[in-house]
Design a protein around this motif. Structure first.
Motif, short mmCIF file in Angstrom:
data_model
loop_
_atom_site.label_atom_id
_atom_site.label_comp_id
_atom_site.label_asym_id
_atom_site.label_seq_id
_atom_site.Cartn_x
_atom_site.Cartn_y
_atom_site.Cartn_z
N LEU A 188 0.81 -1.23 0.00
CA LEU A 188 0.00 0.00 0.00
C LEU A 188 0.84 1.27 0.00
O LEU A 188 0.35 2.35 -0.32
CB LEU A 188 -0.85 0.04 1.28
CG LEU A 188 -1.93 -1.01 1.48
CD1 LEU A 188 -2.47 -0.91 2.91
CD2 LEU A 188 -3.06 -0.78 0.47
N ALA A 189 2.12 1.14 0.40
CA ALA A 189 2.89 2.30 0.87
C ALA A 189 3.38 3.23 -0.24
O ALA A 189 4.50 3.10 -0.73
CB ALA A 189 4.08 1.82 1.70
N GLU A 190 2.55 4.21 -0.60
CA GLU A 190 3.04 5.26 -1.50
C GLU A 190 4.10 6.08 -0.77
O GLU A 190 5.08 6.54 -1.35
CB GLU A 190 1.90 6.17 -1.92
CG GLU A 190 0.92 5.55 -2.87
CD GLU A 190 -0.21 6.52 -3.16
OE1 GLU A 190 -0.01 7.45 -3.95
OE2 GLU A 190 -1.29 6.34 -2.57
N ILE A 191 3.86 6.29 0.52
CA ILE A 191 4.86 6.94 1.38
C ILE A 191 4.99 6.06 2.61
O ILE A 191 3.98 5.79 3.29
CB ILE A 191 4.42 8.36 1.80
CG1 ILE A 191 4.18 9.24 0.57
CG2 ILE A 191 5.47 8.99 2.73
CD1 ILE A 191 3.66 10.65 0.88
N ALA A 192 6.20 5.57 2.89
CA ALA A 192 6.42 4.73 4.07
C ALA A 192 7.22 5.52 5.10
O ALA A 192 8.22 6.15 4.77
CB ALA A 192 7.19 3.47 3.69
N VAL A 193 6.74 5.46 6.35
CA VAL A 193 7.43 6.13 7.46
C VAL A 193 7.91 5.05 8.42
O VAL A 193 7.11 4.21 8.85
CB VAL A 193 6.45 7.08 8.20
CG1 VAL A 193 7.15 7.75 9.38
CG2 VAL A 193 5.85 8.11 7.25
N LEU A 194 9.19 5.05 8.75
CA LEU A 194 9.73 4.01 9.63
C LEU A 194 9.86 4.53 11.05
O LEU A 194 10.69 5.41 11.33
CB LEU A 194 11.10 3.53 9.13
CG LEU A 194 11.04 2.49 8.02
CD1 LEU A 194 10.66 3.14 6.70
CD2 LEU A 194 12.37 1.78 7.87
N LEU A 195 9.04 4.01 11.94
CA LEU A 195 9.13 4.38 13.36
C LEU A 195 9.16 3.13 14.22
O LEU A 195 8.44 3.02 15.22
CB LEU A 195 7.99 5.33 13.74
CG LEU A 195 8.33 6.79 13.43
CD1 LEU A 195 7.12 7.69 13.53
CD2 LEU A 195 9.45 7.31 14.34
N LEU A 196 10.02 2.21 13.81
CA LEU A 196 10.27 0.98 14.58
C LEU A 196 11.48 1.20 15.47
O LEU A 196 12.37 1.97 15.13
CB LEU A 196 10.58 -0.16 13.61
CG LEU A 196 9.45 -0.60 12.67
CD1 LEU A 196 10.03 -1.38 11.49
CD2 LEU A 196 8.42 -1.42 13.42
N PRO A 197 11.56 0.46 16.58
CA PRO A 197 12.80 0.47 17.35
C PRO A 197 13.83 -0.42 16.68
O PRO A 197 13.47 -1.27 15.86
CB PRO A 197 12.36 -0.12 18.69
CG PRO A 197 11.22 -1.03 18.33
CD PRO A 197 10.54 -0.44 17.13
N LYS A 198 15.09 -0.23 17.03
CA LYS A 198 16.12 -1.14 16.51
C LYS A 198 16.19 -2.35 17.43
O LYS A 198 16.56 -2.24 18.60
CB LYS A 198 17.48 -0.46 16.48
CG LYS A 198 18.59 -1.39 16.01
CD LYS A 198 19.95 -0.81 16.26
CE LYS A 198 21.07 -1.77 15.90
NZ LYS A 198 21.07 -3.01 16.65
N THR A 199 15.79 -3.50 16.90
CA THR A 199 15.90 -4.76 17.65
C THR A 199 16.43 -5.80 16.66
O THR A 199 16.44 -5.56 15.44
CB THR A 199 14.52 -5.24 18.18
OG1 THR A 199 13.74 -5.70 17.06
CG2 THR A 199 13.76 -4.16 18.92
#
Ligand code: NDP
Ligand code: OXD
Length: 310
Positions: A188-199
């Protein structure tokens, strides 16, 4: 007896935080000795930044909790000397800042603002961007920050989907989870925003295979952490045009080395880890609320799950 609260962060942070922390303690009616140096065995709480010189918690035998000043905890979560609860930062000021920063960059892509800023060909070429409700934004990471970003974007009218580890419900957001959910989200991601933690699980969430799942011409905004993206795969996807442009705030090595290809890449905007800053006044109130809870025997807020790494 006053509580002993150690402030374990870089010296310049002490200058920023001394007053707001003391004010927040006074407001909460907590009598405390707050200082950047206290004998380890006398410390009750540790206000902490992972880039502090304090890395061995063994001597802090009386400490009841470590209260992190950063939202990200990858720099402390694996520290085996830490045996007491660890809380991460959830600060309304930082949250608002992140929502504003991401929204600004989403609007840049959505409206195609670069085309107008860089045009110098004297051509009168009207171009009508879609409306927000015709644009799908996907947020990978639907926690404190991702949810606030989603709400701000929804307020403008965007279609918003989000992806998390566990199943969740956020009003008006298409919530997806797990590995199957990631595929659906990326498609779906026309615009993807990454707000995951680093694990260990989130490293290289965007790699050659998953980037290929995104629509051709998609945009990427990463204020989460550098290792969420396989850099070589992103550079390749930018070069083929599969990904139109990326705005990157965080990197595997920071400051980003001067010879890193991202700096000169025409389809990359680099920002120096400034997406959202912890705001001393509101962050101090968050820290002090956890100290109040600790003293009242109430559960701490925003505890880190050491097994999951965030
Ligand atoms: P939270 O812990 O509140 O949210 C994390 C989200 O990521 C949750 O939705 C969680 O899922 C999801 N998640 C974690 N692991 C996985 C996984 N394996 N698969 C799918 N989803 C996963 O964190 P915050 O929102 O407070 O912060 C996010 C990150 O933002 C921070 O860790 C930090 O790295 C970065 N940050 C960057 C700043 C900057 O200036 N650039 C400033 C502050 C933070 P679930 O809901 O199921 O738990
Ligand atoms: C944080 C950050 O984790 O600034 O707070 O990245």
């Amino acid at each position: 007896m006053p509580l002993n609260i150690l402030f374990a962060a870089r010296p310049e942070r002490w200058e920023t935080y001394e007053r707001p922390l003391k004010e927040a303690l006074a407001k909460a009616g907590i009598t405390a000795h707050l200082a950047p140096q206290i004998p380890a065995e006398e410390v009750d709480y540790i206000v902490y930044a992972p880039n502090s010189t304090l890395q061995d918690f063994t001597p802090y035998t009386r400490a009841k909790a470590v209260l992190n000043l950063w939202a990200g905890v990858e720099g402390i979560v694996g520290n085996d000397t830490l045996k007491v609860p660890l809380a991460r930062m959830v600060d309304p000021g930082l949250t608002q800042g992140m929502a504003e920063w991401v929204t600004g960059h989403v609007m840049r892509y959505h409206l195609g603002i670069d085309t107008d800023i860089t045009r110098n060909d004297a051509k009168w070429a009207p171009r009508i961007p879609p409306l927000a409700h015709q644009r799908q934004v996907v947020i990978l990471g639907l926690g404190a920050l991702g949810t606030a970003v989603a709400q701000m974007l929804l307020g403008i009218g965007f279609r918003v989907a989000g992806w998390s580890r566990s199943e969740k419900t956020v009003e008006s957001v298409q919530c997806l989870f797990g590995q199957e959910g990631l595929k659906q989200a990326l498609a779906l991601a026309e615009i993807a925003v990454l707000l995951l933690p680093k694990t260990p699980e989130t490293e290289n969430t965007l790699n050659a295979e998953t980037l290929a799942m995104m629509p051709k011409g998609a945009f990427i905004i990463n204020p989460g952490r550098g290792p969420l993206i396989d850099d070589d795969a992103l550079l390749a996807a930018l070069d083929t045009g599969h990904i139109s442009h990326a705005t990157l705030d965080v990197f595997r090595v920071e400051p980003l080395p001067t010879d890193n290809p991202y700096w000169a890449h025409p389809k990359v905007t680099v920002t120096p880890h400034i997406a959202a800053e912890t705001r001393a006044t509101t962050a101090s109130e968050a820290v002090v609320e956890n100290i109040r809870r600790g003293e009242a025997g109430e559960p701490f807020l925003n505890l880190v799950n050491r097994e999951l790494g965030y």
